[in-house]
Design an enzyme around this catalytic site. Structure first.
Site, PDB file in Angstrom:
ATOM      1  N   HIS A  45       9.238   1.899  45.463  1.00  0.00           N
ATOM      2  CA  HIS A  45      10.388   1.023  45.179  1.00  0.00           C
ATOM      3  C   HIS A  45      10.095   0.207  43.916  1.00  0.00           C
ATOM      4  O   HIS A  45       8.963  -0.206  43.681  1.00  0.00           O
ATOM      5  CB  HIS A  45      10.647   0.106  46.376  1.00  0.00           C
ATOM      6  CG  HIS A  45      11.940  -0.623  46.264  1.00  0.00           C
ATOM      7  ND1 HIS A  45      12.080  -1.750  45.480  1.00  0.00           N
ATOM      8  CD2 HIS A  45      13.168  -0.369  46.778  1.00  0.00           C
ATOM      9  CE1 HIS A  45      13.347  -2.162  45.548  1.00  0.00           C
ATOM     10  NE2 HIS A  45      14.028  -1.326  46.321  1.00  0.00           N
ATOM     11  N   GLU A  62      17.651   4.470  41.698  1.00  0.00           N
ATOM     12  CA  GLU A  62      17.980   3.042  41.719  1.00  0.00           C
ATOM     13  C   GLU A  62      17.756   2.442  40.337  1.00  0.00           C
ATOM     14  O   GLU A  62      16.615   2.061  40.002  1.00  0.00           O
ATOM     15  CB  GLU A  62      17.069   2.310  42.716  1.00  0.00           C
ATOM     16  CG  GLU A  62      17.234   2.740  44.140  1.00  0.00           C
ATOM     17  CD  GLU A  62      16.872   1.604  45.094  1.00  0.00           C
ATOM     18  OE1 GLU A  62      17.738   1.218  45.878  1.00  0.00           O
ATOM     19  OE2 GLU A  62      15.746   1.101  45.023  1.00  0.00           O
ATOM     20  N   SER A 122      22.911  -2.585  44.691  1.00  0.00           N
ATOM     21  CA  SER A 122      24.065  -3.449  44.986  1.00  0.00           C
ATOM     22  C   SER A 122      25.220  -2.729  45.682  1.00  0.00           C
ATOM     23  O   SER A 122      26.373  -3.073  45.446  1.00  0.00           O
ATOM     24  CB  SER A 122      24.555  -4.119  43.694  1.00  0.00           C
ATOM     25  OG  SER A 122      23.496  -4.809  43.079  1.00  0.00           O
ATOM     26  N   ASN A 128      17.473  -1.075  53.525  1.00  0.00           N
ATOM     27  CA  ASN A 128      16.184  -1.650  53.128  1.00  0.00           C
ATOM     28  C   ASN A 128      16.265  -3.158  53.353  1.00  0.00           C
ATOM     29  O   ASN A 128      16.835  -3.872  52.538  1.00  0.00           O
ATOM     30  CB  ASN A 128      15.924  -1.303  51.647  1.00  0.00           C
ATOM     31  CG  ASN A 128      14.661  -1.950  51.110  1.00  0.00           C
ATOM     32  OD1 ASN A 128      13.861  -2.500  51.880  1.00  0.00           O
ATOM     33  ND2 ASN A 128      14.483  -1.895  49.797  1.00  0.00           N
ATOM     34  N   TRP A 129      15.692  -3.593  54.470  1.00  0.00           N
ATOM     35  CA  TRP A 129      15.810  -5.009  54.848  1.00  0.00           C
ATOM     36  C   TRP A 129      14.927  -5.906  53.989  1.00  0.00           C
ATOM     37  O   TRP A 129      14.936  -7.127  54.146  1.00  0.00           O
ATOM     38  CB  TRP A 129      15.464  -5.205  56.329  1.00  0.00           C
ATOM     39  CG  TRP A 129      16.379  -4.502  57.290  1.00  0.00           C
ATOM     40  CD1 TRP A 129      17.417  -3.657  56.968  1.00  0.00           C
ATOM     41  CD2 TRP A 129      16.354  -4.565  58.722  1.00  0.00           C
ATOM     42  NE1 TRP A 129      18.019  -3.200  58.123  1.00  0.00           N
ATOM     43  CE2 TRP A 129      17.390  -3.741  59.209  1.00  0.00           C
ATOM     44  CE3 TRP A 129      15.547  -5.233  59.651  1.00  0.00           C
ATOM     45  CZ2 TRP A 129      17.645  -3.568  60.583  1.00  0.00           C
ATOM     46  CZ3 TRP A 129      15.784  -5.064  61.012  1.00  0.00           C
ATOM     47  CH2 TRP A 129      16.836  -4.240  61.464  1.00  0.00           C
ATOM     48  N   LYS A 130      14.108  -5.286  53.129  1.00  0.00           N
ATOM     49  CA  LYS A 130      13.177  -6.026  52.257  1.00  0.00           C
ATOM     50  C   LYS A 130      12.420  -7.072  53.085  1.00  0.00           C
ATOM     51  O   LYS A 130      12.093  -6.816  54.247  1.00  0.00           O
ATOM     52  CB  LYS A 130      13.933  -6.632  51.075  1.00  0.00           C
ATOM     53  CG  LYS A 130      14.750  -5.580  50.315  1.00  0.00           C
ATOM     54  CD  LYS A 130      15.139  -5.996  48.928  1.00  0.00           C
ATOM     55  CE  LYS A 130      15.947  -4.881  48.294  1.00  0.00           C
ATOM     56  NZ  LYS A 130      16.170  -5.072  46.871  1.00  0.00           N
ATOM     57  N   GLY A 151      20.287  -2.555  50.006  1.00  0.00           N
ATOM     58  CA  GLY A 151      19.348  -3.671  50.188  1.00  0.00           C
ATOM     59  C   GLY A 151      20.041  -4.867  50.816  1.00  0.00           C
ATOM     60  O   GLY A 151      20.208  -4.948  52.031  1.00  0.00           O
ATOM     61  N   GLY A 152      20.497  -5.798  49.967  1.00  0.00           N
ATOM     62  CA  GLY A 152      21.096  -7.052  50.435  1.00  0.00           C
ATOM     63  C   GLY A 152      22.143  -6.862  51.534  1.00  0.00           C
ATOM     64  O   GLY A 152      22.146  -7.585  52.536  1.00  0.00           O
TER      65      GLY A 152
HETATM   66  P1  PGA Z   1      20.349  -4.102  46.661  1.00  0.00           P
HETATM   67  O1  PGA Z   1      18.913  -3.419  46.840  1.00  0.00           O
HETATM   68  O2  PGA Z   1      21.330  -3.277  47.457  1.00  0.00           O
HETATM   69  O3  PGA Z   1      20.183  -5.485  47.184  1.00  0.00           O
HETATM   70  O4  PGA Z   1      20.668  -4.060  45.199  1.00  0.00           O
HETATM   71  C1  PGA Z   1      18.741  -2.043  46.816  1.00  0.00           C
HETATM   72  C2  PGA Z   1      17.274  -1.750  46.835  1.00  0.00           C
HETATM   73  O5  PGA Z   1      16.518  -2.471  46.172  1.00  0.00           O
HETATM   74  O6  PGA Z   1      16.813  -0.828  47.505  1.00  0.00           O
END
Ligand code: PGA
Length: 263
Positions: A96, A173, A222, A9-11, A243-244
């Protein structure tokens, strides 16, 4: 055992040029990492440039939208529908926690988005998760938090016909574990297993064991290459929503490699 699913998830992190570099790195490197299903979710505006830059993609790599709108077309300023995305993406992230928090999405809208995805052949990744830890040090569940997550799950998934449950992925999540930068606030695999098992019980109560076992459960919050092995070694955790770490090419590729080895 079936392949793990790793979703990046590149956000709203990468620019167009960052995204094209990531997409080309992943396309090239993932050819050599078989035995894992990888889904990349760039910002919506960069989906078409990525598709065009790729021409062909490895079979085990798909694209996802980070969000969809349920109506097909109409006066919905700023939105992009599942109908419009249907030939561009194979998956969509739905509900999300960042959309629930910042865009006010409720379970009813999430239900409609799930329905639209399935109608147009897009596999939904339904995100559910509690705001505060729901299991205490003695292993007791907080009934309120559990009921909130159960509602997110059941109301979202009710949009799918039971013979479509194999198209649905649930991303558990815990909101408190997303973008956490201290290991103390990251959920443990044991915690995750307990919650997933409760959620599966609720699914079975409502829809029966047959359809429920078709639903895939992954974990998000995370995940990095340092934590992936501990989660992936459990067959009940069928993948991860990253995500990150998904915009750090080498780290994400390592997560995919670990998933391939533990599938
Ligand atoms: P994160 O994000 O790995 O940066 O915690 C996960 C997500 O929000 O899908």
């Amino acid at each position: 055992m079936s392949s793990k699913l790793v979703v990046g998830n590149w956000k709203m992190y990468p620019t167009l040029s960052d995204s094209l570099i990531l997409a080309s790195t992943f396309k090239r490197s993932l050819e050599d990492i078989q035995g894992v299903e990888v889904v990349l979710a760039p910002p919506t505006a960069w989906l078409v440039p990525i598709v065009e830059s790729w021409r062909h993609k490895p079979q085990h790599v798909s694209l996802a939208a980070q969000n969809v709108w349920p109506n097909d077309q109409g006066a919905y300023t700023g939105e992009v529908s599942a109908y419009m995305l249907k030939n561009i993406v194979q998956y969509a992230i739905v509900g999300h926690s960042e959309r629930r928090a910042y865009a006010g999405e409720d379970n009813d809208l999430v239900h409609q988005k799930m329905q639209a995805c399935l109608q147009w052949g897009i596999k939904p990744i339904l995100c559910v998760g509690e705001n505060k830890k729901m299991i205490d040090a003695q292993g007791n569940f907080d009934d309120y938090q559990l009921s909130k997550v159960t509602e997110q799950l059941l109301e979202g998934i009710a949009a799918a016909k039971q013979d479509n449950f194999d198209k649905v992925t649930v991303a558990y999540e815990p909101v408190w574990a997303i973008s956490a930068n201290q290991s103390a606030t990251v959920a443990t695999p044991e915690y995750t297993l307990q919650v997933i098992s409760k959620l599966k019980e609720r699914l079975i109560e409502k829809f029966g064991a047959g359809p429920s076992q078709l639903v895939r459960f992954i974990y998000g919050g995370s995940i990095t290459s340092s934590t992936a092995t501990d989660f992936f070694r459990h067959p009940e955790i069928e993948g991860a929503l990253v995500g990150g770490a998904s915009v750090k090419a080498q780290d994400f590729l390592k997560v995919c490699q670990i998933a391939a080895k533990t599938s």
